[in-house]
Write a protein that holds these residues in place. Structure first.
Motif, PDB file in Angstrom:
ATOM      1  N   THR A 118      68.277   5.364  48.257  1.00 41.52           N
ATOM      2  CA  THR A 118      68.667   3.985  48.594  1.00 41.52           C
ATOM      3  C   THR A 118      70.180   3.811  48.474  1.00 41.52           C
ATOM      4  N   LEU A 119      70.761   4.418  47.453  1.00 42.48           N
ATOM      5  CA  LEU A 119      72.202   4.304  47.258  1.00 42.48           C
ATOM      6  C   LEU A 119      72.971   4.964  48.395  1.00 42.48           C
ATOM      7  N   ARG A 120      72.476   6.096  48.889  1.00 42.70           N
ATOM      8  CA  ARG A 120      73.149   6.752  50.000  1.00 42.70           C
ATOM      9  C   ARG A 120      73.054   5.926  51.282  1.00 42.70           C
ATOM     10  N   ASN A 121      71.941   5.246  51.472  1.00 47.41           N
ATOM     11  CA  ASN A 121      71.819   4.383  52.647  1.00 47.41           C
ATOM     12  C   ASN A 121      72.770   3.184  52.570  1.00 47.41           C
ATOM     13  N   VAL A 122      72.898   2.633  51.382  1.00 44.78           N
ATOM     14  CA  VAL A 122      73.762   1.454  51.231  1.00 44.78           C
ATOM     15  C   VAL A 122      75.226   1.842  51.334  1.00 44.78           C
ATOM     16  N   ILE A 123      75.637   2.907  50.633  1.00 46.07           N
ATOM     17  CA  ILE A 123      77.042   3.319  50.639  1.00 46.07           C
ATOM     18  C   ILE A 123      77.447   3.878  51.991  1.00 46.07           C
ATOM     19  N   GLY A 124      76.507   4.474  52.718  1.00 43.86           N
ATOM     20  CA  GLY A 124      76.832   5.041  54.026  1.00 43.86           C
ATOM     21  C   GLY A 124      77.267   4.001  55.032  1.00 43.86           C
ATOM     22  N   SER A 125      76.966   2.746  54.815  1.00 41.47           N
ATOM     23  CA  SER A 125      77.384   1.669  55.731  1.00 41.47           C
ATOM     24  C   SER A 125      78.651   0.955  55.266  1.00 41.47           C
ATOM     25  N   MET A 126      79.332   1.495  54.251  1.00 43.71           N
ATOM     26  CA  MET A 126      80.556   0.891  53.718  1.00 43.71           C
ATOM     27  C   MET A 126      81.653   1.933  53.663  1.00 43.71           C
ATOM     28  N   ASP A 127      82.891   1.476  53.794  1.00 45.68           N
ATOM     29  CA  ASP A 127      84.029   2.364  53.578  1.00 45.68           C
ATOM     30  C   ASP A 127      84.387   2.387  52.095  1.00 45.68           C
ATOM     31  N   LEU A 128      85.383   3.189  51.752  1.00 47.00           N
ATOM     32  CA  LEU A 128      85.726   3.358  50.338  1.00 47.00           C
ATOM     33  C   LEU A 128      86.236   2.055  49.724  1.00 47.00           C
ATOM     34  N   GLU A 129      87.070   1.359  50.456  1.00 49.37           N
ATOM     35  CA  GLU A 129      87.611   0.105  49.914  1.00 49.37           C
ATOM     36  C   GLU A 129      86.512  -0.910  49.672  1.00 49.37           C
ATOM     37  N   GLU A 130      85.589  -1.013  50.608  1.00 49.55           N
ATOM     38  CA  GLU A 130      84.482  -1.958  50.441  1.00 49.55           C
ATOM     39  C   GLU A 130      83.536  -1.511  49.340  1.00 49.55           C
ATOM     40  N   THR A 131      83.371  -0.204  49.195  1.00 46.26           N
ATOM     41  CA  THR A 131      82.500   0.305  48.133  1.00 46.26           C
ATOM     42  C   THR A 131      83.039  -0.035  46.754  1.00 46.26           C
ATOM     43  N   LEU A 132      84.355   0.072  46.595  1.00 46.32           N
ATOM     44  CA  LEU A 132      84.949  -0.200  45.292  1.00 46.32           C
ATOM     45  C   LEU A 132      84.962  -1.683  44.955  1.00 46.32           C
ATOM     46  N   THR A 133      84.903  -2.528  45.957  1.00 43.38           N
ATOM     47  CA  THR A 133      85.011  -3.975  45.714  1.00 43.38           C
ATOM     48  C   THR A 133      83.697  -4.724  45.914  1.00 43.38           C
ATOM     49  N   SER A 134      82.592  -4.004  46.202  1.00 50.99           N
ATOM     50  CA  SER A 134      81.319  -4.685  46.498  1.00 50.99           C
ATOM     51  C   SER A 134      80.218  -4.209  45.573  1.00 50.99           C
ATOM     52  N   ARG A 135      80.493  -4.112  44.310  1.00 54.63           N
ATOM     53  CA  ARG A 135      79.488  -3.624  43.367  1.00 54.63           C
ATOM     54  C   ARG A 135      78.316  -4.593  43.237  1.00 54.63           C
ATOM     55  N   GLU A 136      78.581  -5.872  43.242  1.00 57.00           N
ATOM     56  CA  GLU A 136      77.494  -6.840  43.100  1.00 57.00           C
ATOM     57  C   GLU A 136      76.538  -6.757  44.281  1.00 57.00           C
ATOM     58  N   GLU A 137      77.088  -6.605  45.471  1.00 57.27           N
ATOM     59  CA  GLU A 137      76.220  -6.474  46.654  1.00 57.27           C
ATOM     60  C   GLU A 137      75.390  -5.199  46.590  1.00 57.27           C
ATOM     61  N   ILE A 138      75.993  -4.103  46.160  1.00 57.56           N
ATOM     62  CA  ILE A 138      75.252  -2.837  46.049  1.00 57.56           C
ATOM     63  C   ILE A 138      74.141  -2.957  45.016  1.00 57.56           C
ATOM     64  N   ASN A 139      74.434  -3.589  43.894  1.00 56.61           N
ATOM     65  CA  ASN A 139      73.417  -3.742  42.845  1.00 56.61           C
ATOM     66  C   ASN A 139      72.230  -4.568  43.332  1.00 56.61           C
ATOM     67  N   SER A 140      72.511  -5.662  44.003  1.00 57.00           N
ATOM     68  CA  SER A 140      71.418  -6.519  44.472  1.00 57.00           C
ATOM     69  C   SER A 140      70.558  -5.812  45.518  1.00 57.00           C
ATOM     70  N   ARG A 141      71.177  -5.054  46.428  1.00 55.29           N
ATOM     71  CA  ARG A 141      70.400  -4.341  47.442  1.00 55.29           C
ATOM     72  C   ARG A 141      69.565  -3.221  46.826  1.00 55.29           C
ATOM     73  N   LEU A 142      70.116  -2.526  45.854  1.00 56.10           N
ATOM     74  CA  LEU A 142      69.350  -1.487  45.161  1.00 56.10           C
ATOM     75  C   LEU A 142      68.156  -2.076  44.421  1.00 56.10           C
ATOM     76  N   ARG A 143      68.365  -3.156  43.745  1.00 53.97           N
ATOM     77  CA  ARG A 143      67.284  -3.773  42.978  1.00 53.97           C
ATOM     78  C   ARG A 143      66.160  -4.253  43.897  1.00 53.97           C
ATOM     79  N   ALA A 144      66.531  -4.830  45.036  1.00 54.28           N
ATOM     80  CA  ALA A 144      65.501  -5.308  45.960  1.00 54.28           C
ATOM     81  C   ALA A 144      64.631  -4.154  46.476  1.00 54.28           C
ATOM     82  N   VAL A 145      65.270  -3.039  46.835  1.00 51.65           N
ATOM     83  CA  VAL A 145      64.513  -1.892  47.351  1.00 51.65           C
ATOM     84  C   VAL A 145      63.661  -1.261  46.257  1.00 51.65           C
TER      85      VAL A 145
END
Length: 369
Positions: A118-145
């Protein structure tokens, strides 16, 4: 030993074993799955429980408290083809002990693999800058899945947190240089803005200072002019109130002349032409006072003739030669003017005293002589 005692002891031991096998004590926050002849029978709750000995056995012992699972760093590729290592922390809780024991072989491994995919699917749609600044979004998407996938396993995922995101070393150096350049830029902008504000405030202060000084000078000049005007007005009123005649004014004029040359800055002093007129006025004033103060005795014709001759030879008022005074400095000219004025006044007083003294009448010759 009695042969009857041995069987009794054996039976007693069997009974104790059966009783011990029948009683099961489950601690708090624990759940035991019971199988009877290899088939799931029930889940024992905390406290004292009774089971069938030999037929029932405990298959799994599960802890239903919330637990923490920390995964190892896993490589993940971002949208801009950068490999970053991400490790996560998972908070989960077993809600159905039967499903957790019989629906999945190893629920921890299953959760770990599901988290990585799930983490690879979520991070694969973001660039490095967005990955470093979007931790809350990544956490919520991981938890939902994860919560949706682990629900049938009898497990509830409460929280999923990204513990660390480690980009490559070269990317770290580039990011540090970029941040350093950005901070230097902001520092230069702030410094320039500070200098600009300082210059503006200094100019405003200088302007305000000049305005206040000009206003103060203006007010001082106005007040000084008002004072001088009032002083002149008071002197003028005093002169007119006392009805001063030209004689007093001429005498005051002579007294003021020596003060004109006392300044250290005066290198050249011109005696005005009115000085002789002022001396003449003072002389006449003393002469008129002497004449008016002493009554003249009756004179004979010969005495009158002699007085007329003396009057015709009246001494002239000494005057200053402008050509000679022009060569003198200011102090010498003032002293000379004062001396001439004093001499004129002395001559006038002497003449007045002479006029006061009685004249001896001459004896005329008779015809007989």
């Amino acid at each position: 030993m009695d042969p009857v005692v041995i069987p009794i002891l054996v039976v007693a031991l069997v009974i104790v074993f059966l009783v011990a096998s029948t009683v099961r004590i489950v601690p708090q926050a624990r759940r035991y799955n019971i199988e009877r002849f290899g088939r799931y029978r029930r889940t024992l709750q905390p406290g004292l429980n009774l089971v069938l000995p030999v037929a029932d056995r405990i298959n799994t012992k599960l802890d239903v408290r919330e637990q923490v699972y920390s995964s190892d760093p896993r490589p993940v590729i971002t949208e801009d083809n950068l490999v970053v290592n991400i490790d996560t922390v998972l908070y989960y809780q077993i809600t159905d002990p039967r499903a957790a024991a019989y629906e999945v072989a190893d629920y921890l491994q299953a959760i770990d693999q599901l988290t990585v995919t799930t983490l690879r699917n979520v991070i694969g749609s973001m660039d490095l800058e967005e990955t470093l600044t979007s931790r809350e979004e990544i956490n919520s998407r991981l938890r939902a899945v994860l919560d949706d996938a682990t629900g049938k396993w009898g497990i509830r995922v409460n929280r999923v947190e990204i513990k660390a995101i480690d980009p490559p070393h070269t990317i770290k150096e580039a990011m540090e240089k970029q941040m350093r350049a950005e901070r230097d830029k902001r520092a230069a902008i702030l410094h320039a803005e500070g200098e600009r504000q300082a210059k503006i405030l200094t100019a405003e202060g200088t302007k305000q200072k000049d305005i206040l000084e000009a206003q103060g000078t203006q007010q001082a000049m106005i007040l000084r002019a008002d004072g001088e005007a009032k002083a002149v007005e008071l002197v003028f009123q005093a002169v007119h109130r006392n009805n001063a005649d030209p004689k007093i004014l001429a005498y005051k004029y002579l007294e003021t002349l020596p003060h004109l040359a006392r300044s250290d800055n005066n290198t050249f002093w011109v005696i005005p032409g009115e000085l002789t007129e002022a001396v003449r006025t003072v002389t006449r004033a003393f002469g008129d006072e002497a004449t008016a103060g002493a009554p003249r005795p009756p004179q004979s014709e010969e005495a009158a003739t002699a007085a007329a001759e003396e009057a015709s030879h009246e001494p002239r008022v000494p005057q200053l030669d402008t050509r000679s005074t022009a060569a003198l400095d200011a102090a010498a000219a003032a002293d000379e003017a004062g001396k001439q004025a004093a001499a004129a006044v002395s001559d006038a007083k002497a003449e007045a005293e002479a006029a006061k003294s009685p004249q001896v009448p001459r004896l005329g010759r008779t015809s007989e002589d």
